[in-house]
Design an enzyme around this catalytic site. Structure first.
Site, mmCIF file in Angstrom:
data_model
loop_
_atom_site.group_PDB
_atom_site.id
_atom_site.type_symbol
_atom_site.label_atom_id
_atom_site.label_comp_id
_atom_site.label_asym_id
_atom_site.label_seq_id
_atom_site.Cartn_x
_atom_site.Cartn_y
_atom_site.Cartn_z
ATOM 1 N N ARG A 47 0.749 -1.248 0.026
ATOM 2 C CA ARG A 47 -0.085 -0.005 -0.095
ATOM 3 C C ARG A 47 0.976 1.257 0.023
ATOM 4 O O ARG A 47 0.535 2.230 -0.494
ATOM 5 C CB ARG A 47 -1.056 -0.179 1.175
ATOM 6 C CG ARG A 47 -1.655 1.288 1.458
ATOM 7 C CD ARG A 47 -3.180 1.231 2.040
ATOM 8 N NE ARG A 47 -3.220 0.397 3.241
ATOM 9 C CZ ARG A 47 -2.437 0.647 4.383
ATOM 10 N NH1 ARG A 47 -1.747 1.641 4.496
ATOM 11 N NH2 ARG A 47 -2.446 -0.466 5.306
ATOM 12 N N TYR B 20 -15.513 16.653 -16.475
ATOM 13 C CA TYR B 20 -15.833 15.187 -16.391
ATOM 14 C C TYR B 20 -16.739 14.905 -15.369
ATOM 15 O O TYR B 20 -16.875 15.489 -14.336
ATOM 16 C CB TYR B 20 -14.632 14.072 -16.162
ATOM 17 C CG TYR B 20 -15.035 12.763 -15.899
ATOM 18 C CD1 TYR B 20 -15.426 11.854 -16.923
ATOM 19 C CD2 TYR B 20 -14.814 12.189 -14.640
ATOM 20 C CE1 TYR B 20 -15.541 10.701 -16.838
ATOM 21 C CE2 TYR B 20 -15.189 10.883 -14.510
ATOM 22 C CZ TYR B 20 -15.355 9.987 -15.657
ATOM 23 O OH TYR B 20 -15.943 8.606 -15.367
ATOM 24 N N ASP C 147 -6.113 18.175 -15.625
ATOM 25 C CA ASP C 147 -6.748 17.038 -15.878
ATOM 26 C C ASP C 147 -6.028 16.899 -17.130
ATOM 27 O O ASP C 147 -6.566 17.372 -18.046
ATOM 28 C CB ASP C 147 -8.104 16.669 -15.610
ATOM 29 C CG ASP C 147 -8.481 15.118 -15.897
ATOM 30 O OD1 ASP C 147 -7.702 14.541 -16.782
ATOM 31 O OD2 ASP C 147 -9.358 14.875 -15.550
ATOM 32 N N LYS D 52 -7.520 5.583 -19.592
ATOM 33 C CA LYS D 52 -7.820 6.045 -20.916
ATOM 34 C C LYS D 52 -6.595 5.584 -21.938
ATOM 35 O O LYS D 52 -6.234 4.566 -21.966
ATOM 36 C CB LYS D 52 -8.293 7.314 -20.772
ATOM 37 C CG LYS D 52 -9.273 7.426 -19.729
ATOM 38 C CD LYS D 52 -10.624 7.113 -19.825
ATOM 39 C CE LYS D 52 -11.624 7.047 -18.712
ATOM 40 N NZ LYS D 52 -11.851 8.314 -18.093
HETATM 41 C C1 PLP Z 1 -12.562 8.679 -17.286
HETATM 42 C C2 PLP Z 1 -12.043 10.116 -16.534
HETATM 43 C C3 PLP Z 1 -11.967 10.545 -15.064
HETATM 44 C C4 PLP Z 1 -12.220 9.510 -14.292
HETATM 45 O O1 PLP Z 1 -11.158 8.259 -14.401
HETATM 46 P P1 PLP Z 1 -11.708 6.645 -14.134
HETATM 47 O O2 PLP Z 1 -10.035 6.018 -14.205
HETATM 48 O O3 PLP Z 1 -12.655 6.471 -14.882
HETATM 49 O O4 PLP Z 1 -11.827 6.832 -12.632
HETATM 50 C C5 PLP Z 1 -11.376 11.731 -14.924
HETATM 51 N N1 PLP Z 1 -11.164 12.620 -15.860
HETATM 52 C C6 PLP Z 1 -11.558 12.353 -16.941
HETATM 53 C C7 PLP Z 1 -11.014 13.797 -17.990
HETATM 54 C C8 PLP Z 1 -11.767 11.242 -17.530
HETATM 55 O O5 PLP Z 1 -12.084 11.031 -18.824
#
Ligand code: PLP
Length: 377
Positions: free
Chosen positions: A46, A98, A170, A195
């Site tokens: 962890r 998001y 982000d 992603k």
């Molecule tokens: C998918 C996404 C998230 C969240 O991520 P997860 O891996 O699904 O928890 C945050 N920001 C953006 C821009 C995203 O596309």
């Protein structure tokens, strides 16, 4: 080292003696001590695990950060990030954000006394006007989801100046291959590693990349305390995905350019949102601050019924949430990713039933276009 080389060779693990080209998966929860007061550097997974640490070093190197902290998902990363703040603190966030981040800020962070002001961060004056003495951070997504608005990160940095406001970006959509927010002044970069970084729709992951060692240390403390860590196997999958990040980003962007240009000419399409189109309001800004436009496109068909028809009829293109994988995916933001955004906010942002979002994959562009063409009837 150029970015495409770094994707493969940065953070290469030379510590093991077998000569294995691929870093092994240390599927171990705990690590034995060499003796009293003697640690190998690893005690408990962890806190630190060699496989997870490897992908953290890789992501930090690609983003130009001092350190990166890996999480079990993008939302685990962002919810941990919010623990930097205390009751009474305020953050400014991009209004077209998001959906999961909005749900976190409005339903969880608000309960904890942290107030979020949603602002169109592509409007620098609006950001300036929203800063109060309680503002602790500006949380930016660029391009935005799903309207593809672009924020001038250096412009925001100028506004923040020497204040102690954290600039958080982000970077899920553009990835470090196309965009380097830390070089433009960001303090923390957020990723949904689910992603493009992992890139194959086969794992969930999240990252927080820190510009300074001080922030990295705080985030590592929060990670080991809150516990939403990335597993060694998932860390391995993300590392493997990143090796092909450059070729995937190039190909999916090339496809996105072709798909966006085709959508523009289709009589049933009433609007196309893609920063790589020369008539996009942020085309010049995107060219100036980033090395690419990415492969996310939103578009509008005449009505919700027309949108539903397309979702029912595509065959190659999968009707699924998420983005950034090798497969082209189509989503309906209103009923999928953005259901929790309050209706007035949705309407103001232009998220209605006629809007569709494409994550363009790496298939042949002509196959993607022909599938869309058939689906539009
Ligand atoms: C998918 C996404 C998230 C969240 O991520 P997860 O891996 O699904 O928890 C945050 N920001 C953006 C821009 C995203 O596309």
């Amino acid at each position: 080292m150029k970015p495409e080389t770094a994707c493969i060779h940065a953070a290469r693990d030379t510590s093991h003696s077998t000569g294995a080209v691929v870093a092994p998966i240390y599927q171990s929860a705990t690590f034995a001590h060499l003796g009293f007061g003697k640690s190998t550097g690893y005690d408990y997974s962890r806190d630190k695990n060699p496989t997870t640490e490897h992908v953290e070093k890789l992501v930090a190197a690609l983003e130009g950060g001092t350190g990166a902290t890996a999480f079990a998902s993008g939302m685990a990363a962002i919810s941990t990030l919010m623990e930097l703040f205390a009751p009474g603190d305020e953050i400014i966030a991009t209004d077209d954000l998001y959906g999961g981040s909005i749900r976190l800020f409005d339903r969880i962070s608000a309960k904890n006394g942290i107030k979020t002001h949603y602002v169109d961060t592509s409007d620098l004056e609006a950001v300036k006007a929203s800063i109060t003495e309680n503002t602790q951070a500006i949380f930016i997504e660029t391009p935005t989801n799903p309207m593809m608005k672009v924020t001038d990160i250096a412009g925001i940095k100028d506004i923040v100046g020497a204040c102690k406001i954290l600039l958080i970006v982000d970077n899920t959509f553009l990835t470090p291959y196309f965009f380097s927010p830390i070089a433009l002044g960001a303090d923390i970069v957020v990723h949904s590693g689910t992603k493009y970084l992992s890139g194959h729709n086969d794992t969930l992951a999240g990252f927080l990349v820190s510009k300074t060692a001080e922030t990295a240390e705080k985030l590592n403390f929060l990670k080991k305390t809150l516990g939403g860590v990335l597993s060694p196997f998932d860390a391995f999958l993300v590392t493997r995905g990143i090796k092909t990040l450059a070729v995937r980003m190039e190909k999916s962007q090339q496809n996105a350019m072709e798909v966006a240009a085709w959508l523009k000419t289709h009589p049933k399409i009433t609007a196309v949102y893609y920063a790589g189109l020369p008539d996009h309001p942020a085309y010049e800004l995107s060219k100036r601050q980033a090395r690419g436009f990415g492969a996310m496109i939103s578009f509008r068909v005449g009505s919700e019924e027309a949108a539903q028809d397309i979702l029912n009829r595509t065959e190659l293109i999968l009707f699924a949430e998420s983005l950034g994988g090798v497969e082209t995916l189509i989503t309906h933001p209103l009923t999928q990713t953005h259901t929790e955004v309050p209706e007035p906010q949705r309407a103001a942002r232009g998220i209605d039933g006629s809007l569709l979002r494409l994550s363009v994959g790496i298939e042949a562009a002509e196959d993607i276009i022909s599938d869309l063409e058939k689906a539009m009837g």
